[in-house]
Design a protein around this motif. Structure first.
Motif, PDB file in Angstrom:
ATOM      1  N   SER A 114      -4.255 -17.610  -0.604  1.00  0.00           N
ATOM      2  CA  SER A 114      -3.263 -16.550  -0.772  1.00  0.00           C
ATOM      3  C   SER A 114      -2.491 -16.692  -2.079  1.00  0.00           C
ATOM      4  O   SER A 114      -1.949 -15.712  -2.600  1.00  0.00           O
ATOM      5  CB  SER A 114      -2.296 -16.529   0.414  1.00  0.00           C
ATOM      6  OG  SER A 114      -1.612 -17.753   0.529  1.00  0.00           O
ATOM      7  N   GLU A 119      -2.816 -12.571  -8.732  1.00  0.00           N
ATOM      8  CA  GLU A 119      -3.409 -11.288  -9.130  1.00  0.00           C
ATOM      9  C   GLU A 119      -2.370 -10.176  -9.103  1.00  0.00           C
ATOM     10  O   GLU A 119      -2.304  -9.339 -10.015  1.00  0.00           O
ATOM     11  CB  GLU A 119      -4.574 -10.941  -8.204  1.00  0.00           C
ATOM     12  CG  GLU A 119      -5.287  -9.663  -8.617  1.00  0.00           C
ATOM     13  CD  GLU A 119      -6.572  -9.436  -7.863  1.00  0.00           C
ATOM     14  OE1 GLU A 119      -7.446  -8.715  -8.384  1.00  0.00           O
ATOM     15  OE2 GLU A 119      -6.719  -9.970  -6.750  1.00  0.00           O
ATOM     16  N   THR A 120      -1.537 -10.176  -8.055  1.00  0.00           N
ATOM     17  CA  THR A 120      -0.521  -9.128  -7.930  1.00  0.00           C
ATOM     18  C   THR A 120       0.573  -9.291  -8.971  1.00  0.00           C
ATOM     19  O   THR A 120       0.895  -8.356  -9.720  1.00  0.00           O
ATOM     20  CB  THR A 120       0.096  -9.157  -6.525  1.00  0.00           C
ATOM     21  OG1 THR A 120      -0.919  -8.926  -5.551  1.00  0.00           O
ATOM     22  CG2 THR A 120       1.172  -8.087  -6.389  1.00  0.00           C
ATOM     23  N   SER A 154      -4.236 -14.494  -4.571  1.00  0.00           N
ATOM     24  CA  SER A 154      -3.879 -13.082  -4.421  1.00  0.00           C
ATOM     25  C   SER A 154      -2.510 -12.799  -5.021  1.00  0.00           C
ATOM     26  O   SER A 154      -2.282 -11.746  -5.632  1.00  0.00           O
ATOM     27  CB  SER A 154      -3.889 -12.699  -2.942  1.00  0.00           C
ATOM     28  OG  SER A 154      -5.166 -12.882  -2.375  1.00  0.00           O
TER      29      SER A 154
END
Length: 250
Positions: A212, A218-219, A215
């Motif tokens: 996570s 990336e965000t 992720s």
């Protein structure tokens, strides 16, 4: 966004360390590999992973030998850093490094040394220079660039304006979150947000401990911030499976 592999070498051995603990008196280790540096370089070559970095954590002959062995195993496939300056940069490029990574050489008395930076550009070409702007967070929310194995804070705060200024003198940036490095306790989200403003390719390292976290990078990084994983990867004694990790990232 992509995964950038790493090979950290200390006293000739591939290791993972806790960031900020490296000094002449020793280092706190997370992992010491029984495999040599060329093993990892050959693996990354087989899996077509590019843009990774080899970091020489000390100046011993054994560490240099191991670094050169990795470059030979994966020519033009990895960058190299650790004590790089105008006297040895070409040696490592000729030995197979795709880029050189520099920090301490471009800082003098806590400030950016433009003369040294210009020397490197003249010798290597700016496109083959990676500036390592690893930094420590301060209580007031600033990020101060650290040199000399992250033991010495400069007078330079890492900001979007600094990234813009230095982008004319290099091809990429590498930034370790020193406070998080090696702890596997999560990324520094504020630093990742800051790096999303980089005008050049930039790689974040520090604290990744679960999928996570990727992720989140990336965000927060708007898909523009690459990343590297060290201590949490099973290649380096961690618990994130390398094969599964490749499937997730590539």
């Amino acid at each position: 966004m992509k995964f950038r592999p790493c090979i950290d070498i200390h006293n000739g051995k591939v290791k993972q360390i806790v960031g900020g603990t490296l000094s002449d008196d020793g280092v706190k280790e997370n992992f010491v590999s029984s495999k040599d540096s060329s093993y990892y370089a050959e693996l990354f070559k087989k899996d077509k992973l590019t843009g990774g970095h080899i970091i020489m954590l000390d100046r011993s002959p054994e560490t240099k030998e191991a670094a050169l062995s990795a470059l030979k195993a994966y020519p033009s496939g990895m960058q190299i850093g650790g004590g790089i300056n105008d006297t040895n940069c070409l040696e490592y490029l000729e030995a197979g490094a795709s880029h050189i990574i520099v920090t301490s050489y471009i800082f003098s008395d806590g400030k950016i040394n433009q003369e040294n930076l210009n020397k490197l550009c003249s010798l290597c070409g700016k496109g083959r220079i990676v500036l390592d702007l690893s930094c420590k967070g301060t209580p007031d929310g600033k990020y101060i660039i650290a040199t000399d194995r992250w033991q010495k804070l400069t007078d330079t705060e890492l900001t979007p304006a600094v990234l813009e200024e230095l982008s004319s003198k290099c091809g990429e940036f590498l930034v370790h979150a020193v406070n998080a490095e090696g702890l596997k306790a999560g990324i520094d989200p504020t630093l990742v947000k800051l790096l999303s403003h980089s005008p050049l390719p930039v790689t974040y390292a520090g604290g990744i401990g679960k999928m996570s976290d990727i992720s989140e990078i990336e965000t927060l990084g708007k898909g523009k911030v690459d990343f590297t994983v060290g201590s949490a990867l099973d290649l380096f004694g961690g618990y994130l499976p390398y094969e599964e990790f490749l499937e997730f990232c590539l």
